[in-house]
Scaffold this active site. Structure first.
Site, PDB file in Angstrom:
ATOM      1  N   GLU A 238       0.882  -1.180   0.000  1.00  0.00           N
ATOM      2  CA  GLU A 238       0.000   0.000   0.000  1.00  0.00           C
ATOM      3  C   GLU A 238       0.907   1.214   0.000  1.00  0.00           C
ATOM      4  OE1 GLU A 238      -3.529  -1.824  -0.210  1.00  0.00           O
ATOM      5  OE2 GLU A 238      -3.286   0.339  -0.082  1.00  0.00           O
ATOM      6  N   CYS A 272      -2.670   8.368   3.092  1.00  0.00           N
ATOM      7  CA  CYS A 272      -2.347   7.948   1.725  1.00  0.00           C
ATOM      8  C   CYS A 272      -3.466   8.358   0.769  1.00  0.00           C
ATOM      9  CB  CYS A 272      -2.069   6.458   1.659  1.00  0.00           C
ATOM     10  SG  CYS A 272      -3.323   5.453   2.433  1.00  0.00           S
TER      11      CYS A 272
END
Ligand code: NDP
Length: 512
Positions: A238, A272
């Site tokens: 990720e 993110c």
């Protein structure tokens, strides 16, 4: 001759909001990490053998512990991140929510499968697929959500039956230490370990794990992938993002301004999936910008105690504050303008919530991941331009589309090169554990969550065949060979596999 740098035995952890030292952690050596891995492996077999229900019992006990210790966890979170109280409190809340999901669902997700395949080779067989966990999963987490990140990845791995070695960022390891303390305090089996230290401790975790789940920067993710490739072990990454928001001309502008502000500034923009680029259709640009700027100006920034007084907190490190400052400086030098914010605020690592205008697609604030409280806004002529610019990025994590026309919003969503799109909302996909959360392009490989896949990714699939009818002394194709049985077998295979009778060529003795 200069001496090589000596390894630090421990690392101080600082509160970035005021610079005070709030804790110290061990800088584990590769040898210590390997020993932890060996201990975890020794305990894993029993953990696997108690099955999903036995594991769910422990997960629910852990959930109870988090409920009972929420305030303490939030204190620790604030101490090492400089987050406001409200944001610190969301972390244990999210972890208890996801524990409920995985503890309840894992049993169903891990149930044996019995696929049906009608064919001459398999017709007399019972086919079974089973899920066996990787014995040791390494979970490497960043500093932005020091309690949630372990929760998101450790919980489904434990639910799968794996042992887990967690390596948090050296910047914010204290919340992860709380996480592991909770697991130990409830008396759970010793299948969760904590390796602390710098990037070398992270490498050491990769060197002894059977599967690696990594969250962090694209640059470090690439190194993780190389090392996993060398060891031939699977991994999921990720990585960074540069999420666009597309505000269309028919959007509810009040909601869009509120959503974009929160999506860009939550956790001081260190998410993110933060909104880092905003494309607004020309007819609503002025109205949107006026609303957004007024709202951002009204935000309260500062350091909280136990009361929720501030909206926006500090950045996690000096280095992160410097990145944000550089992006703003370079963009302003290239012609951008800060209509609010635009500079660091002292003491500590605060950076003012910032709205940038007169921005173009080539500026640093649009091309690079900022990971800070900045909202660069670009006016676009129409939907097509918004889509083109949104897709013009090396990243492809997620995006938001703002429109009061559901069909139009979905049509736009389907053209975006990203792993997830939230329509008239932001970040909500992260809390939908039944959906995959994975980045496209340089934002990642694989996905976390995603219903069954969220647990099964931590497992190896095993295939088992067994007779389901009485067996003969030999199968048709076993030795010795004979023309007759080969002809018969070929005919049978064709009869099952071919489309239409044309392809079924019969041996002479079977022709009519
Ligand atoms: P990193 O990617 O460097 O760190 C993430 C994790 O990986 C940390 O636990 C780190 O440990 C560990 N690590 C570092 N080097 C290695 C290695 N060689 N092998 C295994 N693990 C390693 O992120 P940074 O903290 O340096 O942040 C830099 C940038 O990354 C930010 O500016 C932001 O743009 C992005 N980022 C993205 C995140 C996301 O959620 N997508 C989260 C955080 C950052 P340690 O910290 O101890 O070095």
């Amino acid at each position: 001759m200069t001496n090589p740098p000596t390894e630090l035995a421990s690392i101080d952890v600082k509160n970035p909001a005021d610079g005070t030292v709030v804790g110290t952690i061990a800088n584990h050596s590769s040898k210590q990490v390997a020993q932890m891995a060996a201990n975890l492996r020794a305990a894993q077999g029993e953990w696997e053998s108690i099955g999903p229900r036995g594991r769910a019992d422990w997960l629910f006990k852990f959930q109870e512990w988090i409920y009972d210790n929420t305030n303490k966890i939030a204190d620790v979170l604030q101490s090492e991140t400089g987050k406001p109280r409200a944001e610190a409190l969301t972390e244990p809340a999210v972890v208890t929510d996801l524990i409920g999901y995985w503890a309840r669902q894992a049993e169903g997700f891990l149930t044996d499968g019995h696929p049906v395949q009608l064919g001459p080779m398999t017709i007399g067989k019972r086919l079974t697929t089973i899920y066996r966990p990787y014995p040791l999963v390494g979970v490497i987490t960043p500093w932005n959500f020091p309690f949630t990140m372990p929760g998101i990845d450790v919980i489904p791995a434990l639910a799968a039956g794996a042992a887990v070695l967690l390596k948090p960022s050296e910047v914010t390891p204290l919340s992860a230490a709380e996480f592991v303390r909770g697991w130990t305090e409830i008396g759970a089996p010793p299948v969760l370990g904590l390796a602390t230290g710098d990037g070398k401790a992270g490498s050491a975790v990769i060197d002894c794990a059977d599967y690696v789940q990594f969250t962090g920067s694209t640059a470090t993710g690439r190194k993780v992938a190389v090392r996993c490739g060398e060891r031939l072990i699977p991994y999921s990454l990720e990585l960074g993002g540069k999420d666009p928001a597309l505000v269309l001309s028919d959007a509810d502008i009040e909601r869009a301004a509120n959503g974009v502000m929160w999506g860009g500034l939550f956790n001081a923009g260190q998410v993110c999936v933060s909104i880092e680029r905003v494309y607004v259709e020309a007819p609503v640009y002025d109205e949107f910008l006026a609303k957004l700027t007024a709202k951002v100006k009204a935000l309260r920034q500062g350091q909280d105690g136990r009361e929720c007084k501030h909206d926006v907190g500090a950045l996690a490190t000096d280095a992160q504050r410097d990145i944000v400052q550089r992006h703003v400086r370079e963009s302003v030098a290239a012609g951008a303008r800060a209509v609010t914010g635009g500079k660091p605020a002292s003491p500590g690592t605060f950076f003012e919530p910032t709205v940038l205008v007169d921005v173009d697609q080539t500026m640093t604030c649009i091309t690079d991941e900022t990971f800070g409280p900045t909202l660069p806004i670009i006016k676009v002529a129409d939907e097509a331009e918004a889509i083109r610019l949104a897709n013009d990025s090396i990243y492809g994590l997620s995006a938001t589309v703002w429109s009061s026309n559901g069909e139009r919003a979905e049509r736009v969503a389907r053209q975006l090169e990203v792993g997830a799109v939230n329509i008239n909302d932001v970040m909500v996909n992260i809390f939908a554990y039944s959906l995959p959360m994975g980045g496209w392009k340089q934002s990642g490989i694989g996905a976390r969550s995603g219903g069954a896949e969220g647990v099964r990714k931590y497992c190896r699939r095993q295939a088992i065949t067994a007779p389901r009818i009485p067996t003969l002394s030999k199968e048709m194709l076993w030795y010795p060979v004979s023309q007759g049985t080969i002809d018969f077998a070929q005919t049978l295979l064709r009869a099952f596999a071919a489309r239409g009778r044309r392809r079924v060529s019969l041996p002479k003795w079977l022709e009519w």
